[in-house]
Structures are given as C-alpha cells and as structure tokens.
Design a protein around this motif. Structure first.
Motif, PDB file in Angstrom:
ATOM      1  N   LYS A 161       0.823  -1.212   0.000  1.00  0.00           N
ATOM      2  CA  LYS A 161       0.000   0.000   0.000  1.00  0.00           C
ATOM      3  C   LYS A 161       0.858   1.263   0.000  1.00  0.00           C
ATOM      4  N   SER A 162       2.011   1.206   0.672  1.00  0.00           N
ATOM      5  CA  SER A 162       2.877   2.390   0.758  1.00  0.00           C
ATOM      6  C   SER A 162       3.411   2.804  -0.601  1.00  0.00           C
ATOM      7  N   THR A 163       3.438   1.880  -1.559  1.00  0.00           N
ATOM      8  CA  THR A 163       3.963   2.211  -2.888  1.00  0.00           C
ATOM      9  C   THR A 163       2.981   3.067  -3.680  1.00  0.00           C
ATOM     10  N   PHE A 164       1.747   3.196  -3.195  1.00  0.00           N
ATOM     11  CA  PHE A 164       0.750   3.993  -3.908  1.00  0.00           C
ATOM     12  C   PHE A 164       0.951   5.490  -3.691  1.00  0.00           C
ATOM     13  N   ALA A 165       1.734   5.857  -2.677  1.00  0.00           N
ATOM     14  CA  ALA A 165       1.980   7.274  -2.400  1.00  0.00           C
ATOM     15  C   ALA A 165       2.877   7.889  -3.469  1.00  0.00           C
ATOM     16  N   LYS A 166       2.673   9.168  -3.755  1.00  0.00           N
ATOM     17  CA  LYS A 166       3.456   9.847  -4.787  1.00  0.00           C
ATOM     18  C   LYS A 166       4.936   9.899  -4.439  1.00  0.00           C
ATOM     19  N   ASP A 167       5.250   9.985  -3.141  1.00  0.00           N
ATOM     20  CA  ASP A 167       6.642  10.083  -2.702  1.00  0.00           C
ATOM     21  C   ASP A 167       7.198   8.739  -2.235  1.00  0.00           C
ATOM     22  N   ALA A 168       6.606   7.640  -2.688  1.00  0.00           N
ATOM     23  CA  ALA A 168       7.038   6.300  -2.261  1.00  0.00           C
ATOM     24  C   ALA A 168       8.488   6.043  -2.667  1.00  0.00           C
ATOM     25  N   GLU A 169       9.250   5.448  -1.757  1.00  0.00           N
ATOM     26  CA  GLU A 169      10.661   5.157  -2.019  1.00  0.00           C
ATOM     27  C   GLU A 169      10.816   3.916  -2.895  1.00  0.00           C
ATOM     28  N   LEU A 170       9.864   2.977  -2.806  1.00  0.00           N
ATOM     29  CA  LEU A 170       9.945   1.733  -3.568  1.00  0.00           C
ATOM     30  C   LEU A 170       8.698   1.562  -4.422  1.00  0.00           C
ATOM     31  N   THR A 171       8.848   0.844  -5.504  1.00  0.00           N
ATOM     32  CA  THR A 171       7.698   0.500  -6.328  1.00  0.00           C
ATOM     33  C   THR A 171       7.089  -0.810  -5.846  1.00  0.00           C
ATOM     34  N   GLU A 172       5.873  -1.092  -6.311  1.00  0.00           N
ATOM     35  CA  GLU A 172       5.218  -2.347  -5.959  1.00  0.00           C
ATOM     36  C   GLU A 172       6.045  -3.532  -6.447  1.00  0.00           C
ATOM     37  N   THR A 173       6.604  -3.401  -7.629  1.00  0.00           N
ATOM     38  CA  THR A 173       7.447  -4.468  -8.177  1.00  0.00           C
ATOM     39  C   THR A 173       8.646  -4.727  -7.291  1.00  0.00           C
ATOM     40  N   GLN A 174       9.264  -3.673  -6.784  1.00  0.00           N
ATOM     41  CA  GLN A 174      10.438  -3.824  -5.916  1.00  0.00           C
ATOM     42  C   GLN A 174      10.077  -4.504  -4.595  1.00  0.00           C
ATOM     43  N   ILE A 175       8.889  -4.213  -4.077  1.00  0.00           N
ATOM     44  CA  ILE A 175       8.440  -4.878  -2.845  1.00  0.00           C
ATOM     45  C   ILE A 175       8.336  -6.378  -3.071  1.00  0.00           C
ATOM     46  N   TYR A 176       7.697  -6.784  -4.154  1.00  0.00           N
ATOM     47  CA  TYR A 176       7.539  -8.209  -4.443  1.00  0.00           C
ATOM     48  C   TYR A 176       8.888  -8.866  -4.752  1.00  0.00           C
ATOM     49  N   GLU A 177       9.765  -8.156  -5.431  1.00  0.00           N
ATOM     50  CA  GLU A 177      11.099  -8.709  -5.705  1.00  0.00           C
ATOM     51  C   GLU A 177      11.856  -8.953  -4.408  1.00  0.00           C
ATOM     52  N   GLY A 178      11.730  -8.028  -3.455  1.00  0.00           N
ATOM     53  CA  GLY A 178      12.390  -8.205  -2.161  1.00  0.00           C
ATOM     54  C   GLY A 178      11.846  -9.389  -1.387  1.00  0.00           C
ATOM     55  N   LEU A 179      10.558  -9.667  -1.539  1.00  0.00           N
ATOM     56  CA  LEU A 179       9.945 -10.804  -0.856  1.00  0.00           C
ATOM     57  C   LEU A 179      10.323 -12.128  -1.504  1.00  0.00           C
ATOM     58  N   THR A 180      10.723 -12.083  -2.752  1.00  0.00           N
ATOM     59  CA  THR A 180      11.103 -13.297  -3.471  1.00  0.00           C
ATOM     60  C   THR A 180      12.545 -13.706  -3.190  1.00  0.00           C
ATOM     61  N   LYS A 181      13.392 -12.764  -2.799  1.00  0.00           N
ATOM     62  CA  LYS A 181      14.829 -13.027  -2.689  1.00  0.00           C
ATOM     63  C   LYS A 181      15.220 -14.023  -1.591  1.00  0.00           C
ATOM     64  N   PRO A 182      14.677 -13.941  -0.366  1.00  0.00           N
ATOM     65  CA  PRO A 182      15.159 -14.851   0.691  1.00  0.00           C
ATOM     66  C   PRO A 182      14.970 -16.321   0.319  1.00  0.00           C
ATOM     67  N   ASP A 183      15.898 -17.151   0.754  1.00  0.00           N
ATOM     68  CA  ASP A 183      15.774 -18.594   0.532  1.00  0.00           C
ATOM     69  C   ASP A 183      14.548 -19.158   1.246  1.00  0.00           C
ATOM     70  N   LEU A 184      14.190 -18.546   2.376  1.00  0.00           N
ATOM     71  CA  LEU A 184      13.009 -18.962   3.133  1.00  0.00           C
ATOM     72  C   LEU A 184      12.301 -17.712   3.629  1.00  0.00           C
ATOM     73  N   LEU A 185      11.006 -17.616   3.353  1.00  0.00           N
ATOM     74  CA  LEU A 185      10.190 -16.506   3.849  1.00  0.00           C
ATOM     75  C   LEU A 185       9.121 -17.064   4.770  1.00  0.00           C
ATOM     76  N   ILE A 186       9.019 -16.478   5.975  1.00  0.00           N
ATOM     77  CA  ILE A 186       7.971 -16.845   6.927  1.00  0.00           C
ATOM     78  C   ILE A 186       6.958 -15.711   6.955  1.00  0.00           C
ATOM     79  N   VAL A 187       5.698 -16.049   6.682  1.00  0.00           N
ATOM     80  CA  VAL A 187       4.621 -15.058   6.698  1.00  0.00           C
ATOM     81  C   VAL A 187       3.666 -15.416   7.827  1.00  0.00           C
TER      82      VAL A 187
END
Length: 259
Positions: A161-187
C-alpha cells in the motif's frame, strides 16, 4: 532486512595501527560486543599462521552469522526459540508430531529448497506456531547459511500500500522482488486481516512469486485447513502444498491461556 544496531561509537587507540572508531554492536542473543580494530582483524584473518588465522576467521564467521540472524527480522521474543527448546508438555502426543514435522523440514531444508517445498503451520492461538517457524529459520541460517526472513501478512500488505503514495521510495514491483529473494520466507498472522480482494491478491502475488522461483514459504495462521483455503483461495494453498509441502496442525489449547 535489518542491520545490526550500533549502540555506541567511540574513538579508540590500537598499539599497532593507531586511532580508529570502535563500535558497540548488537548481538542476536547474548552480550553486545565491541568490533575492535578492523585492520588487526583483517591482518589476522589473512595471516599464514594457523594459530592466528583460525581464531580470527572464527570471529569473522561468527559476526557474519550474527548479522544474518539479525537480518532475518525474527522478533526479539523469538530470538531464543529453537527446535530443542520447544516444550511438548501441553499435549505431548500432538505437539511431538508437530515438532517432528518441523524438525524434519528444517533438517531437510537443502532438499526442500531445491524443489521449492513450502509449509503451513495452522491452529489456535498460543500453540507455538511462531516459535517453531522462527526455530526453523534459525536452523537454516546457522546450518545451511541460507537467507531467511520473518514478516507478517499485515506488514506485506502495508508495504504494498505504501507504494501507492506519490513520494514512495519503492515501487510495488520492488516490494515483491524483495519478498522473493530470501531462501526462506515466513509469513505470520495470515487470516487476521479483513479478507478483502486486495489483501488476497497481495498474498497471492507474494506466494506465487516465490512458488515460480522455487523459493520455500512458511505460512502461519490461526485458521484451520478449510478456513485457510477459503481465505487464501485454492490456487495459493495448492502452491503451498506442492511437492508434498506439509500442513502442520496445532490442535491443542493455548499455552498462554488465550480463549
């Protein structure tokens, strides 16, 4: 991912290399430590003398492991959570089965990672799901030098949701890419949200992105298997169950006395 906290920086004097900035650094568990002279450490690690090199290399590796554990974002409450410290006194028969399944997943993580095998921990409040998930994360970091990250469904949704702001530091794509990188993600805390289409889509994008990249995910929820399938949808649960991904059931009373 979080870097170790520097609690204090002060000027120090090395008898061989002169003045340097010493830093009091966060330890994942135990006492915090001073970094010491970086040039001394570099020289010792690269020394041809084993008596000098081996202890210096051990310190270097220990500090790298400490940084990796802190970067996992495991909550402070669960930093001491291990597979061996999980108690099975509330419901020995059922808890022992859950512990065995989690231990098998952790010890077999290399094979699980190779095929992208995920896991679900499902059951009531206060039954030890987060303890065991964090214990698995610590095990794969310590034993396999894997990259693991702990987060919650709410945190993921907020980040997107934070990526929807005009001054957002990251894009939605970058958020998902960051979540994909770890060998194991716990949600954690999946299913405590409102269950909107947007929330379900965010979790689908997260889990599906990791599924397509053969990256294992551990989902923690207070919902049972039927309710989690209704909440997340068949596509998501099928991805989490692919290649024999286990659904570990925590069907006993809360150790915290939760209703």
């Amino acid at each position: 991912m979080t870097a170790p906290t520097i609690f204090k920086t002060e000027s120090a004097q090395c008898s061989e290399h002169g003045q340097y900035l010493n830093q009091l650094t966060e330890s994942f568990v135990g006492d915090h430590f001073w970094q010491g002279c970086p040039r001394c450490q570099f020289d010792a690690v690269h020394s041809p003398d084993d008596a000098t090199h081996k202890p210096a290399a051990a310190v270097r590796d220990s500090r790298r492991l400490n940084a990796a554990l802190i970067a996992s974002d495991i909550p402070l409450r669960f930093r001491k959570a291990t597979l061996d410290s999980y108690e099975t006194t509330a419901s020995p028969a059922h808890q022992s089965v859950a512990l065995r399944q989690c231990r098998e997943y952790a010890q077999g993580f290399e094979a699980n990672w190779n095929v992208g095998r995920s896991m679900m921990l499902l059951g009531g409040l206060g039954t030890g799901k987060t303890h065991l998930a964090c214990a698995i994360a610590q095990h794969v970091i310590r034993e396999f030098r894997a990259v693991a990250r702990y987060t919650s469904a709410l945190s993921i949704i907020r980040d997107v949701k934070s990526t929807f702001a005009k001054d957002a530091e990251l894009t939605e794509t970058q958020i998902y890419e960051g979540l994909t990188k770890p060998d194991l993600l716990i949600v954690d805390e999946v299913g405590v949200q409102n269950g909107s289409d947007f929330e379900r889509q965010v979790l689908f994008e997260t889990i599906n992105g990791r599924y397509e990249s053969l990256q294992p995910t551990i989902v923690i929820s207070n919902l049972n298997i039927l309710a989690i399938r209704k909440y997340l949808g068949d596509r998501v649960v099928d991805r989490l169950s692919d290649n024999g991904g286990p659904a570990v059931l925590f069907n006993w009373a809360s150790a915290r006395g939760d209703a």
